[in-house]
Scaffold this active site. Structure first.
Site, PDB file in Angstrom:
ATOM      1  CB  CYS A   2      -0.945   0.090   1.186  1.00 32.59           C
ATOM      2  SG  CYS A   2      -2.111  -1.258   1.294  1.00 32.59           S
ATOM      3  NE  ARG A  27       4.706   1.573  -0.060  1.00 33.36           N
ATOM      4  CZ  ARG A  27       5.677   1.366   0.801  1.00 33.36           C
ATOM      5  NH1 ARG A  27       6.922   1.580   0.432  1.00 33.36           N
ATOM      6  NH2 ARG A  27       5.433   0.949   2.013  1.00 33.36           N
ATOM      7  CD1 TRP A  75      -0.472  -6.408  -2.869  1.00 32.16           C
ATOM      8  CD2 TRP A  75      -0.809  -6.853  -0.713  1.00 32.16           C
ATOM      9  NE1 TRP A  75      -0.220  -7.740  -2.675  1.00 32.16           N
ATOM     10  CE2 TRP A  75      -0.415  -8.046  -1.367  1.00 32.16           C
ATOM     11  CE3 TRP A  75      -1.076  -6.908   0.649  1.00 32.16           C
ATOM     12  CZ2 TRP A  75      -0.275  -9.258  -0.707  1.00 32.16           C
ATOM     13  CZ3 TRP A  75      -0.938  -8.120   1.319  1.00 32.16           C
ATOM     14  CH2 TRP A  75      -0.534  -9.281   0.641  1.00 32.16           C
ATOM     15  CG  ASN A  99       0.982   0.585   4.293  1.00 25.36           C
ATOM     16  OD1 ASN A  99       0.690  -0.604   4.274  1.00 25.36           O
ATOM     17  ND2 ASN A  99       2.203   1.024   4.047  1.00 25.36           N
ATOM     18  N   GLY A 100      -1.290  -1.092   6.411  1.00 24.95           N
ATOM     19  CA  GLY A 100      -1.027  -1.942   7.572  1.00 24.95           C
ATOM     20  C   GLY A 100      -2.235  -2.811   7.855  1.00 24.95           C
ATOM     21  CD  GLU A 483      16.504 -14.471  -6.469  1.00 21.06           C
ATOM     22  OE1 GLU A 483      15.923 -14.920  -5.462  1.00 21.06           O
ATOM     23  OE2 GLU A 483      16.180 -13.399  -7.012  1.00 21.06           O
ATOM     24  CE  LYS A 487      13.416 -12.659  -8.755  1.00 28.69           C
ATOM     25  NZ  LYS A 487      13.932 -11.965  -7.610  1.00 28.69           N
ATOM     26  CD  GLU A 490       9.390 -12.338  -7.897  1.00 25.37           C
ATOM     27  OE1 GLU A 490       8.713 -11.623  -7.158  1.00 25.37           O
ATOM     28  OE2 GLU A 490      10.619 -12.425  -7.804  1.00 25.37           O
ATOM     29  CG  HIS A 506      17.154 -38.311  -1.990  1.00 29.96           C
ATOM     30  ND1 HIS A 506      17.434 -39.545  -1.446  1.00 29.96           N
ATOM     31  CD2 HIS A 506      18.344 -37.730  -2.274  1.00 29.96           C
ATOM     32  CE1 HIS A 506      18.756 -39.707  -1.373  1.00 29.96           C
ATOM     33  NE2 HIS A 506      19.327 -38.613  -1.878  1.00 29.96           N
ATOM     34  CE  LYS A 603      11.347  -3.809  -4.998  1.00 29.85           C
ATOM     35  NZ  LYS A 603      11.904  -4.943  -5.722  1.00 29.85           N
TER      36      LYS A 603
END
Ligand code: F6R
Length: 608
Positions: A2, A27, A75, A99-100, A483, A487, A490, A506, A603
């Site tokens: 947010c 955000r 968000w 925001n929160g 990583e 990438k 996402e 395994h 983000k």
């Protein structure tokens, strides 16, 4: 997560709010809204589901010359992305952006039963609660905000205005960042300083537990317990070019391509290749303290966690008698982990605001353990709360997927490891190859990006139709595989997972079939032949393998090979990670998805 903006001054508030929200869109991008007030308190509220562009369409018909207002890009946490759940939320004369997460919103809702709720959000409860203390303006707005916040459990960054006082904004934070911009006859507000660039260079970072009243000529800050706070004004160092695409079609590609230069910024003044030494001032640990370190805890989330894993592999290769534990912050914060004596914690975060990482920092600090930040965002909460730290200085990372921060986080941590090793008296001959390769890395990155770019694009065109991918590596190439898989998944939504080569038989080997392609990282080194045998096992099951290697003699018959030509050996896996970054980028662009703003993500993850 947010984004919040606010403006009070003489200029057009709508203009700043929308341009600020665009800069903060990374955000959150489920919905957005702005609210402005005229001099006589007439409110104009515009909200839209989806991107800021939708908000702008509506705004075209509701242009105002108001000079005060607040805005928000969301968000979603409580309530689906929709116009009615978009902020600002109204309660009587009050409008609020938040925001929160208000954890006890259900309980607080009962205390506001006169209010007719319009949304499903926890944030509207806070607006209603503030209004219940405001009593139609018979109490100062700031007092009503403080009274309400004293009842709140959870996290918040908020901005509140009232139609009855259209010359002030009240803001407060606990766990969600807010930066106040101090201009000439104007005061601005944003969740991060990028929205303020070009308007003012003077910023005040609000701390947790602080509340402030902003007018166009004043900023009064106090704690929730009414103690006055003298504001520290800091300079914003970022420039406009750093937050623009600079000729690239997407921020993600720009940030991938920036790595030769962003890594130079990480290394500046810290590396002496001739002597084979590094010097980090920020951690602030004395030689004797460094010598005593026996245990390193590295804490991060997502890409920062992978950076920590990789750095851990490196550091234990050259630092004697040290145990390294790299942990996922969201797990570690609830573990009853015993931290032995002589431990130091590295707190790794690009944004410096990640809620879980911050919680670990506070927990670890409380146990008396020294905390060192590996942070990018200057002035961020983690940067301010750690005992010492090293900024990675890669500049703003705007694309939601982290790229340039990863490379610099790894190297900053390795440099910290080298600092410990130097203090412990490890022979120069052991450490010098690391330092020499670090010094060469920016130019090697430039070369690999130049050579691999179009090659990877061609490969991406062949594989973007797959639904599954497996990334494989061992030793330092294992975190690179992790990583790489993150990438790809996402941004392209291809289901990608990483395995250590040795784990294949395994279980994961059962997956290999035509629905999958495999990306195999094969750096030169003592485990190369073993990794090659593992690739053979995949090929024997008709796997669709893309090999990424720096071994010139590589002659396996795989579907595709990306050959990295480099003089580096130690840090060759970091060069291979560039291939992963480019592959994720080009696959996603070919699929036509929004590569900078993947669905469901945002983000700066400031909620738990
Ligand atoms: C992945 C990504 C995330 C972040 C994670 C931690 O591309 O960007 O996994 O790495 O959310 O964020 P910071 O580093 O800001 O703490």
């Amino acid at each position: 997560m947010c984004g919040i903006v606010g403006y009070v001054g003489n200029k057009n508030a709508q203009d700043f709010l929308v341009s600020g929200l665009k800069r903060l869109e990374y955000r959150g991008y489920d919905s957005a809204g702005i609210l402005t007030l005229s001099d006589d308190g007439k409110a104009t509220l515009i909200r839209a589901k989806g991107k800021i562009a939708n908000l702008e369409e509506k705004l075209a018909k509701l242009k105002r010359s108001d000079t005060i207002g607040i805005g928000h890009t969301r968000w979603a946490t409580h309530g689906e992305p929709s116009e009615r759940n978009a902020h600002p939320h109204q309660a009587g004369p009050i409008y609020l952006v938040h925001n929160g997460i208000i954890e006890n919103y259900k309980e607080l809702k009962k205390a506001t039963n006169g209010h007719e709720y319009q949304s499903e959000t926890d944030s509207e409860v806070l607006a209603a609660l503030i209004n219940s203390f405001y009593k139609d303006g018979s109490h100062p707005l700031i007092n009503a905000v403080v009274q309400a916040l004293k009842l709140v459990k959870g996290t918040y960054g908020i901005a509140v205005v009232s139609v009855l006082n259209p010359d002030e904004i009240v803001v407060a934070r606990s766990g969600s960042p807010l930066v106040i911009g101090v201009g000439h006859d104007e005061t601005l507000l944003a969740s991060d300083a990028s929205a303020l660039i070009g308007h003012t260079k003077q910023a005040i970072y609000l701390n947790d537990g602080e509340v402030a009243r902003l007018t166009k000529n004043s900023v009064e800050i106090k704690t929730l317990n009414a103690e006055p706070v003298s504001a520290k004004v800091e300079e914003i160092e970022t420039n406009l070019a750093a937050i623009q695409k600079g000729g690239y079609e997407h921020f993600l590609l720009k940030e991938i391509m920036e790595q030769p230069d962003s890594l130079v910024e990480t290394l500046r003044g810290r590396v002496n290749a001739e002597e084979g030494t590094v010097r980090l001032g920020g951690p602030g640990l004395k030689e004797a303290e460094l010598r005593k370190i026996k245990h390193l805890i590295i804490v991060g989330c997502g890409t920062a966690y992978h950076a920590g894993l990789l750095a851990g592999y490196y550091i234990e290769k050259f630092t004697p008698e040290i145990t390294i534990e790299t942990v996922i912050a969201s797990e570690y914060r609830y573990r009853q982990a015993y931290i032995p004596e002589n431990s130091v914690a590295l707190i790794v975060s690009q944004s410096g605001e990640t809620a879980d990482t911050l919680a670990c920092l506070r927990e670890i600090k409380q146990q008396g353990v020294k905390t060192i930040g590996i942070v990018n965002a200057i002035g961020s909460t983690i940067a301010r709360e750690v005992d010492g730290g090293t900024y990675v200085h890669v500049g703003p990372e705007i694309s939601v997927a982290s790229t340039k921060a990863f490379t610099s986080q790894v190297i900053a941590m390795v440099m910290f490891g080298l600092t410990i090793a130097q203090a412990k008296g490890v022979k120069r001959t052991i450490l010098k190859p690391y330092v020499e390769e670090i010094a060469k890395l920016p130019e090697e990155i430039r070369k690999v990006l130049g050579e691999a770019d179009q090659e990877v694009k061609t490969i991406a065109d062949k594989y973007n139709g797959y639904d599954h991918a497996v990334y494989l590596g061992r030793d330092t190439a294992y975190p690179i595989a992790m990583e790489g898989a993150l990438k790809l998944k996402e941004v392209s939504y291809i289901d990608a997972n990483a395995y250590a080569f040795g784990e294949l038989k395994h279980g994961p080997l059962a997956l290999i079939d035509d629905r999958f392609f495999e990306v195999a990282f094969l750096p030169e080194g003592e485990l190369y032949e073993k990794a090659v045998s593992n690739v053979q096992e995949v090929l024997a099951r008709n796997g669709h393998v893309i090999a990424v290697t720096n071994v010139p003699r590589f002659d396996l018959h795989v579907e595709n090979v990306v050959k990295i030509t480099t003089t580096l050996t130690i840090f060759a896996p970091i060069l291979m990670n560039l291939v992963s970054q480019l592959l994720a980028y080009y696959v996603t662009v070919a699929k036509g998805y929004n590569v900078d703003q993947p669905r469901n993500l945002a983000k700066s993850v400031t909620v738990e």
